[in-house]
Design a protein around this motif. Structure first.
Motif, mmCIF file in Angstrom:
data_model
loop_
_atom_site.group_PDB
_atom_site.id
_atom_site.type_symbol
_atom_site.label_atom_id
_atom_site.label_comp_id
_atom_site.label_asym_id
_atom_site.label_seq_id
_atom_site.Cartn_x
_atom_site.Cartn_y
_atom_site.Cartn_z
ATOM 1 N N ALA A 18 22.246 34.703 69.237
ATOM 2 C CA ALA A 18 20.987 34.808 68.496
ATOM 3 C C ALA A 18 21.152 34.368 67.048
ATOM 4 O O ALA A 18 20.287 33.675 66.492
ATOM 5 N N LEU A 19 22.239 34.771 66.417
ATOM 6 C CA LEU A 19 22.467 34.422 65.019
ATOM 7 C C LEU A 19 22.550 32.909 64.827
ATOM 8 O O LEU A 19 21.937 32.350 63.910
ATOM 9 N N TYR A 20 23.294 32.238 65.688
ATOM 10 C CA TYR A 20 23.447 30.794 65.519
ATOM 11 C C TYR A 20 22.189 30.035 65.934
ATOM 12 O O TYR A 20 21.870 28.990 65.352
ATOM 13 N N LEU A 21 21.449 30.535 66.912
ATOM 14 C CA LEU A 21 20.189 29.886 67.275
ATOM 15 C C LEU A 21 19.181 30.017 66.141
ATOM 16 O O LEU A 21 18.454 29.069 65.817
ATOM 17 N N ALA A 22 19.126 31.198 65.533
ATOM 18 C CA ALA A 22 18.216 31.400 64.404
ATOM 19 C C ALA A 22 18.628 30.537 63.222
ATOM 20 O O ALA A 22 17.787 29.908 62.568
ATOM 21 N N ALA A 23 19.915 30.492 62.923
ATOM 22 C CA ALA A 23 20.389 29.667 61.818
ATOM 23 C C ALA A 23 20.091 28.190 62.061
ATOM 24 O O ALA A 23 19.789 27.443 61.128
ATOM 25 N N ALA A 24 20.151 27.766 63.330
ATOM 26 C CA ALA A 24 19.893 26.364 63.670
ATOM 27 C C ALA A 24 18.420 26.014 63.620
ATOM 28 O O ALA A 24 18.059 24.840 63.653
ATOM 29 N N VAL B 187 13.848 29.914 73.197
ATOM 30 C CA VAL B 187 15.035 30.372 73.908
ATOM 31 C C VAL B 187 14.932 31.879 74.111
ATOM 32 O O VAL B 187 14.601 32.610 73.179
ATOM 33 N N LEU B 188 15.221 32.325 75.331
ATOM 34 C CA LEU B 188 15.172 33.745 75.663
ATOM 35 C C LEU B 188 16.583 34.271 75.858
ATOM 36 O O LEU B 188 17.391 33.660 76.565
ATOM 37 N N LEU B 189 16.884 35.406 75.214
ATOM 38 C CA LEU B 189 18.188 36.042 75.372
ATOM 39 C C LEU B 189 18.047 37.306 76.207
ATOM 40 O O LEU B 189 17.227 38.182 75.894
ATOM 41 N N LEU B 190 18.834 37.393 77.263
ATOM 42 C CA LEU B 190 18.900 38.610 78.048
ATOM 43 C C LEU B 190 20.020 39.470 77.477
ATOM 44 O O LEU B 190 21.197 39.244 77.738
ATOM 45 N N GLY B 191 19.636 40.410 76.610
ATOM 46 C CA GLY B 191 20.605 41.286 75.969
ATOM 47 C C GLY B 191 20.782 40.971 74.500
ATOM 48 O O GLY B 191 20.864 39.809 74.098
ATOM 49 N N ALA B 192 20.807 42.045 73.691
ATOM 50 C CA ALA B 192 21.067 41.918 72.246
ATOM 51 C C ALA B 192 22.386 42.594 71.924
ATOM 52 O O ALA B 192 22.527 43.270 70.913
ATOM 53 N N ALA C 64 25.351 29.521 72.594
ATOM 54 C CA ALA C 64 24.348 28.971 71.669
ATOM 55 C C ALA C 64 24.483 27.455 71.574
ATOM 56 O O ALA C 64 23.470 26.729 71.550
ATOM 57 N N LEU C 65 25.706 26.966 71.524
ATOM 58 C CA LEU C 65 25.942 25.521 71.444
ATOM 59 C C LEU C 65 25.410 24.813 72.680
ATOM 60 O O LEU C 65 24.751 23.764 72.586
ATOM 61 N N GLU C 66 25.685 25.382 73.859
ATOM 62 C CA GLU C 66 25.192 24.773 75.090
ATOM 63 C C GLU C 66 23.669 24.774 75.135
ATOM 64 O O GLU C 66 23.042 23.817 75.609
ATOM 65 N N THR D 261 14.992 37.603 61.342
ATOM 66 C CA THR D 261 13.913 37.173 60.445
ATOM 67 C C THR D 261 14.371 37.153 58.994
ATOM 68 O O THR D 261 13.880 36.350 58.200
ATOM 69 N N ALA D 262 15.319 38.042 58.646
ATOM 70 C CA ALA D 262 15.877 38.002 57.290
ATOM 71 C C ALA D 262 16.732 36.763 57.091
ATOM 72 O O ALA D 262 16.831 36.226 55.987
ATOM 73 N N MET D 263 17.341 36.279 58.178
ATOM 74 C CA MET D 263 18.184 35.085 58.093
ATOM 75 C C MET D 263 17.352 33.824 57.968
ATOM 76 O O MET D 263 17.678 32.924 57.182
ATOM 77 N N ASN D 264 16.259 33.727 58.759
ATOM 78 C CA ASN D 264 15.489 32.490 58.779
ATOM 79 C C ASN D 264 14.019 32.796 59.050
ATOM 80 O O ASN D 264 13.639 33.113 60.179
#
Length: 388
Positions: A165-171, A152-157, A324-326, A213-216
């Motif tokens: 990003a947080l929920y995608l990484a956690a998932a 998954v690519l995110l345009l913007g942090a 993130a859910l979508e 990376t610290a999360m997952n």
């Protein structure tokens, strides 16, 4: 006192057994649940294709969550046909009405040369981390493995990219790409929860990578500290399964749209303003795209940025989480994505509204016209560039 043989004989007298040929016939006809009740290490070494795995010791507590229909036809198997017999009796006692045990078990099945495969497996740490996903029949081990293999690519942090990003990484989405060329500023911290005070002045992509990376540790974070442009957009987005659009300017949105339509990559679009936000999914193969929703950008005075108009800090957390859910729904093929639908949110009213989005017949930017789409910088009205 009854012996084990007595109990097995009594159990087999109360259930129905079928041979491997009949079990295979039912499998090929479809509509049957193949239930593997062996231990995890046995299952990992090979199983009948499409089998649902619930170890015998967890059957009573897990089966109704995994097989809610008590009238579903079920073929239970184990290694040799003993545990499956007891499991079939247990299922009958739980109210399942159409249960049979496969005599001879997986050993006979395999010896006869019937179809089998090595199932997708997760490590012990991954099984523990994603346990709540594995309990969902719609996800399970195969779905989680699919997430781990997804990109998954995110345009913007920023505000939208942070919660997404947080929920995608956690998932457990295996590869998360991030495009951003800004640095962390104190004024970001009210809503951009990927960053913190210690990282003020750092590049946003670097700060985001540290957090994720610290999360997952399963997640590979690929950073692109650059501005999205006509020269790099196709190279940047190629190979990703889904793109999450958190852009805050119209030229970037149109550029991303035209490139994603050309490559056939779905985009989960989100936007926020003061106390309101919206989310929709642009899947060029199945529905409208950004140009169908916004044929040309509005005048600047009608579309001020968050820096000019302000935004409630919690709002992007809600909208980014929906994005993130979508994205996860698209990756796993779950439910009904927001394709051709705009989900609008009003934080002050605490209300959601849904609007239909239809194809604009005058919009030339379509997947069918993808070979004619030219990628170039956009100015003014951001009109599309098309080859004649």
């Amino acid at each position: 006192m009854a012996s084990f043989r007595d109990l097995l004989r009594q159990t087999k007298a109360e259930i129905t057994e079928v041979d491997t040929a009949e079990a295979d016939r039912r499998r090929q006809n479809g509509g049957v649940v193949l239930l593997d009740v062996r231990e995890p290490d046995e299952y990992d070494q090979g199983a009948v294709p499409g089998a649902l795995h619930i170890a015998r010791g967890n059957l009573e507590s897990n089966v109704e969550g995994r097989v809610p229909d008590h009238d579903a036809p079920i073929v239970v198997y184990c290694a040799g046909g003993v545990r499956s017999a007891f499991a079939a009796k247990t299922l009958q006692d739980l109210g399942y009405t159409d249960v049979v045990s496969m005599a001879g078990g997986f050993s006979r099945w395999k010896d006869e040369g019937r179809a089998w495969k090595t199932p997708v497996t997760l490590s012990a740490d991954q099984r523990n981390r994603y346990q709540r996903h594995l309990l969902l029949p719609e996800v399970g081990v195969e779905g989680q493995a699919k997430l781990l293999a997804s990109k998954v690519l995110l345009l913007g942090a920023g505000g939208l990219g942070s919660p997404a990003a947080l929920y995608l990484a956690a998932a457990g989405v295996g590869t998360i790409g991030i495009i951003d060329m800004d640095e962390v500023d104190t004024s970001n911290l009210q809503r951009q929860i990927l960053h913190n005070l210690d990282r003020v002045g750092d590049r946003k992509v670097d700060s985001a990578k540290k957090t994720l990376t610290a999360m997952n540790p399963d997640v590979d974070v690929v950073t692109h500290d650059t501005r999205l442009s006509a020269d790099n957009v196709l190279d940047l987005i190629a190979g990703y399964d889904v793109i999450i659009d958190g852009a805050d300017n119209f030229p970037s949105r149109y550029l991303l749209n035209d490139a994603s339509v050309k490559l056939g990559i779905p985009v989960v679009h989100g936007s926020i303003f003061r106390f309101e936000g919206m989310v929709t999914v642009f899947d060029p193969r199945r529905g409208p795209n950004y140009r169908d929703m916004v044929p040309e950008p509005p005048p600047a005075e009608l579309a001020p940025s968050c820096a000019e108009a302000g935004v409630l800090g919690v709002l992007p957390g809600i909208i980014g989480s929906i994005q993130a859910l979508e994205a996860i729904k698209l990756l796993l093929g779950l439910g009904d994505p927001l394709i051709g639908r705009i989900l609008s949110y009003d934080a002050l009213e605490q209300s959601f509204r849904e609007y239909k989005l239809r194809l604009d017949p005058t919009n030339p930017v379509t997947y069918e016209n993808r070979d004619r789409i030219l990628i170039a910088e956009y100015e003014g009205l951001c009109a599309p560039h098309m080859a004649h």
